[in-house]
Design an enzyme around this catalytic site. Structure first.
Site, PDB file in Angstrom:
ATOM      1  N   ASP A 127       0.845  -1.175   0.000  1.00  0.00           N
ATOM      2  CA  ASP A 127       0.000   0.000   0.000  1.00  0.00           C
ATOM      3  C   ASP A 127       0.894   1.244   0.000  1.00  0.00           C
ATOM      4  O   ASP A 127       2.105   1.149   0.221  1.00  0.00           O
ATOM      5  CB  ASP A 127      -0.903  -0.042   1.240  1.00  0.00           C
ATOM      6  CG  ASP A 127      -1.802   1.174   1.344  1.00  0.00           C
ATOM      7  OD1 ASP A 127      -2.364   1.580   0.321  1.00  0.00           O
ATOM      8  OD2 ASP A 127      -1.909   1.725   2.454  1.00  0.00           O
ATOM      9  N   ASP A 138      -6.572  -2.717   3.546  1.00  0.00           N
ATOM     10  CA  ASP A 138      -5.529  -3.632   3.081  1.00  0.00           C
ATOM     11  C   ASP A 138      -5.745  -5.054   3.597  1.00  0.00           C
ATOM     12  O   ASP A 138      -5.120  -6.001   3.110  1.00  0.00           O
ATOM     13  CB  ASP A 138      -4.145  -3.155   3.545  1.00  0.00           C
ATOM     14  CG  ASP A 138      -3.809  -1.775   3.032  1.00  0.00           C
ATOM     15  OD1 ASP A 138      -4.067  -1.515   1.846  1.00  0.00           O
ATOM     16  OD2 ASP A 138      -3.294  -0.956   3.820  1.00  0.00           O
ATOM     17  N   ASP A 163      -1.195  -1.393   6.024  1.00  0.00           N
ATOM     18  CA  ASP A 163      -1.409  -0.974   7.415  1.00  0.00           C
ATOM     19  C   ASP A 163      -2.839  -0.587   7.716  1.00  0.00           C
ATOM     20  O   ASP A 163      -3.152  -0.208   8.838  1.00  0.00           O
ATOM     21  CB  ASP A 163      -0.481   0.202   7.750  1.00  0.00           C
ATOM     22  CG  ASP A 163      -0.956   1.498   7.101  1.00  0.00           C
ATOM     23  OD1 ASP A 163      -1.550   1.427   6.007  1.00  0.00           O
ATOM     24  OD2 ASP A 163      -0.732   2.571   7.681  1.00  0.00           O
TER      25      ASP A 163
END
Length: 774
Positions: A464, A666, A662
């Site tokens: 990400d 995700d 995080d």
């Protein structure tokens, strides 16, 4: 195992002192290793002990308190068979090894080690006379003369019987228990070998007339093997003692983490008075003062003061981190120069440190895929050894030299004793236990053994953007309003974002607080994952998020598109805000790339790992961030479902995929990846789904984790090779394969030494992982 002791001044009238690190006796006049602490001189047996002391003197100078027993109801498990669990200590019914507490604790006592050490001392005292009585005639060539021979014969028989029947009782008990579930193990072989040797010797000693002349030596006596049986029991006990001590060291990393938390906290009462209280008396919501140089007692939030805090115990990074009002602090971290007042947020098992210990302990007990090799071998290993011993007995009895039965017995006992399935079973679990602890020290948590083994095979890393590549602490850099007052819009935006845990939400709330705005309460709050948030504030319907959310709310955003596009080309994230169904503002947030991101990605790219950014942010913003980084692919505007589907597609191409993220959005992709990597500064759900957690929330941790994975697998293979080759060579030697060529046979006593050292060597090799640099 760490020994604590009182400090020792260098004094002339004392010949020796105690090394405060290892507990060994040291002569201050002869050792070259010294150090001073708070005006006291200390002396060490080696440079290694001195280094450990200098690094953390207080850890070795705490007064030694009586060992407390483990609490009632403590669950114990086997290091080789984690599925074996029971309340209280005992022996594993499958392998016979001593069970250990499933969860490490500072109260882990050394009672078992001490008891086994005392038993060993007694066995040595009893075995030494037996050994001397039996061996002196062989060494000198002179037989004991009467009446000494008869008396010494009785002494040998009685002492050896005590050693075998009392000292070997645990081995016989474990060997018998292994037959009930039909899981023969090392103790099955030991019980058979020593039992046969002692029983034969007892009959030969008490009823020598039962044996034919062919079984008598040149002096007309029937050979007995009391000394072999006694020495084997003593040597196996020595091996168990050394192995148990070494295995206890595998938990040092976790006990070290638990020991970082102070035992008391300075609580500020409602009346302003302060008192030191035991850590067990803390409650959520208590206010604590953390003075300069003190350790943070519990997880909490700073409500007053500013200071630098050393979080190296948590992240492995030596640079202290600045902490100010609203920042989170973790129990066990070290306050530096300033004073802090914190509000306690978590206590007991809910603290970060306790959760880390629980996670690592669980990983240590899990089984690695490589363990399957040892499991397949162990299933037929003991029966194969018994068959080999029977064949050796038969061959020696049929074609061996006189006395054939005696040679046959020695060969069979040697084969039974030298074979060691314990070394084979320990090869993988010991390496996993040590590696898990070493990873925790470096800020890398593995969920299970499979993650440790698999991470080294990853060839594709997906990650990400926000909070993974970037700091995860964006700031509001622009707020363009349409037809409303800026302060009103910012206050409403902060209100709607306050319940959210997204980093962008924190940036908006922080901007409003920084301008001193009053933030009203929100009702009907809803968070739409991958889109944004909505709710009702002061009678207004407010929505804040991306284009998809605006489409869902049927909001016309044409007036703000150009403004949003310009912000994205500069690497900022643009969000749209609607009030009562009309576009009210475009907010632009910028998030700096972490300084460690590019070096980490460069290292991974150089190692042949394909790097893919997978973000829910706009394509222009994503490409602006990726332009300065060695990223192979960029997928933007990806919903949580899109992220998971992209990871699945990569896996379908035969790639070994790791996903680092995080946020809540995700979590699905982290869950479906071969290796899910959670960032320690992210959401709980992302971490819970992860196979690996980087406590610092930094991609540089992936390089550390890969290095540890590679070192661990290499260590496991070394252990397996050693265990296999040891048995492949040892069993034929014990059976007497060298006798026809060189006239060499293997004494059961030598076989016992080799068997004990094999297990100790495997554990010792695994402990080397504690010292690797990652």
């Amino acid at each position: 195992m760490t020994h604590a002791c009182c400090s020792h001044d260098a004094v002339a009238d004392v010949a020796t002192v105690i090394d405060p690190v290892c507990g060994m006796t040291v002569d201050p006049a002869k050792t070259q290793h010294h150090a001073s602490h708070h005006g006291h001189d200390h002396h060490f047996c080696s440079a290694r002990c001195r280094e450990r002391f200098v690094a953390s003197p207080e850890a070795f100078l705490k007064p030694k308190t009586p060992e407390a027993p483990m609490p009632a109801g403590t669950i114990y498990t086997c290091p080789m068979h984690p599925e074996v669990r029971q309340e209280g200590p005992g022996s594993c019914p499958k392998c016979g090894m001593a069970l250990e507490p499933a969860m490490p604790s500072l109260e882990d006592d050394d009672g078992e080690v001490i008891a086994l050490g005392g038993r060993l001392v007694t066995l040595v005292a009893l075995t030494l006379p037996v050994f001397l009585i039996a061996m002196v005639p062989h060494v000198t060539g002179q037989m004991w003369r009467q009446p000494w021979a008869a008396g010494l014969g009785w002494v040998e028989a009685l002492l050896a019987s005590v050693v075998v029947l009392w000292g070997g009782a645990p081995f016989f008990a474990r060997g018998w228990r292994s037959l009930l579930p039909w899981s023969p193990n090392m103790y099955t072989l030991i019980a058979l070998g020593t039992g046969v040797a002692w029983l034969y010797s007892a009959v030969a000693f008490a009823l020598p007339g039962l044996f034919p002349p062919a079984m008598r030596d040149m002096h007309g006596q029937v050979a007995v093997y009391f000394e072999s049986a006694a020495v084997i029991v003593t040597l196996v006990t020595l091996g168990d003692f050394l192995e148990l001590r070494a295995r206890r060291q595998t938990g040092e990393a976790l006990r070290g983490l638990l020991g970082l938390v102070p035992t008391t906290a300075r609580r500020i009462g409602r009346d302003g008075n302060e008192e030191d209280i035991p850590l067990e008396s803390l409650h959520v919501g208590d206010h604590l003062r953390v003075r300069p140089g003190e350790k943070v007692p519990a997880d909490g939030s700073v409500i007053d003061g500013e200071s630098y805090v050393d979080e190296s115990m948590l992240t492995g990074e030596p640079v202290p981190v600045v902490k100010k009002v609203h920042d989170k602090v973790t129990g066990g971290t070290q306050n530096q120069h300033g004073a802090l007042v914190i509000r306690v947020d978590h206590v007991g098992q809910d603290t970060v440190l306790s959760r880390i210990v629980a996670l690592v302990a669980e990983a240590q007990r899990s089984r690695a895929p490589l363990q399957r090799v040892a499991d397949r071998v162990a299933a037929w290993f003991v029966p194969a050894v018994v068959i080999a011993a029977a064949l050796a007995f038969a061959v020696w009895w049929i074609v061996g030299p006189t006395p054939a039965l005696t040679h046959a017995l020695v060969a069979a006992v040697s084969v039974l004793i030298i074979a060691c399935p314990c070394a084979l079973g320990l090869a993988t679990p010991m390496s996993i236990m040590v590696a898990s602890g070493r990873g925790a020290q470096a800020g890398v948590l593995f969920r299970d053994a499979s993650a440790i083994e698999t991470l080294r095979e990853v060839d594709t890393l997906v990650f990400d953007k926000t909070g993974t590549l970037t700091e995860g602490k964006p700031t509001l850099v622009d707020l363009h309003v349409f037809g409303r007052e800026r302060a009103e819009v910012l206050a409403l935006a902060a209100s709607i974002e306050r319940p959210s845990e997204h980093p962008l939400a924190a940036a908006i709330v922080s901007a409003a607080e920084g301008e001193g705005l009053s933030i009203p309460a929100v009702t009907g709050f809803q968070a739409v994952v991958g889109r944004g948030v909505s709710g009702r504030v002061d009678g207004h319907d407010v929505a804040l998020g991306n284009v998809d959310l605006m489409d869902d709310e049927r909001v016309d955003i044409a007036a703000g598109r150009e403004i949003a596009d310009k912000a994205r080309t500069k690497g900022a994230t643009a969000m749209f805000m609607a009030i009562d169904g009309r576009l009210a503002a475009v907010l632009a947030m910028a998030d700096a790339v972490k300084p460690s991101t590019k070096p980490a990605l460069d290292a991974l790219h150089a190692a042949g790992v394909t790097l893919i950014m997978l973000t829910g942010d706009n394509e222009a913003t994503a490409k602006a961030v990726a332009s300065s980084l060695p990223i192979d692919e960029v997928h933007a505007s990806a919903s949580p479902e899109d992220k998971a589907n992209i990871v699945k597609a990569l896996k379908a191409r035969g790639l070994k995929v790791a996903m680092a993220g995080d946020g809540v959005n995700d979590a699905p992709a982290v869950a479906v990846a071969d290796i899910g990597i959670g960032m320690g500064n992210g959401s709980d759900i992302a971490i819970q789904n992860a196979s690996v957690t980087l406590l610092k929330g930094d991609l540089a941790g992936i390089a550390r984790a890969r290095a540890l994975s590679e070192a661990t697998v290499k260590n496991i293979r070394q252990n397996l090779f050693f265990a296999f080759i040891y048995n492949a060579v040892g069993v034929p030697l014990a059976a007497g394969v060298l006798y026809p060529l060189f006239g060499i046979t293997l004494s059961p006593m030598i076989a016992a030494v080799a068997m004990s050292l094999s297990s100790v060597s495997v554990v010792g090799n695994a402990l080397r992982l504690r010292r690797i640099t990652i």
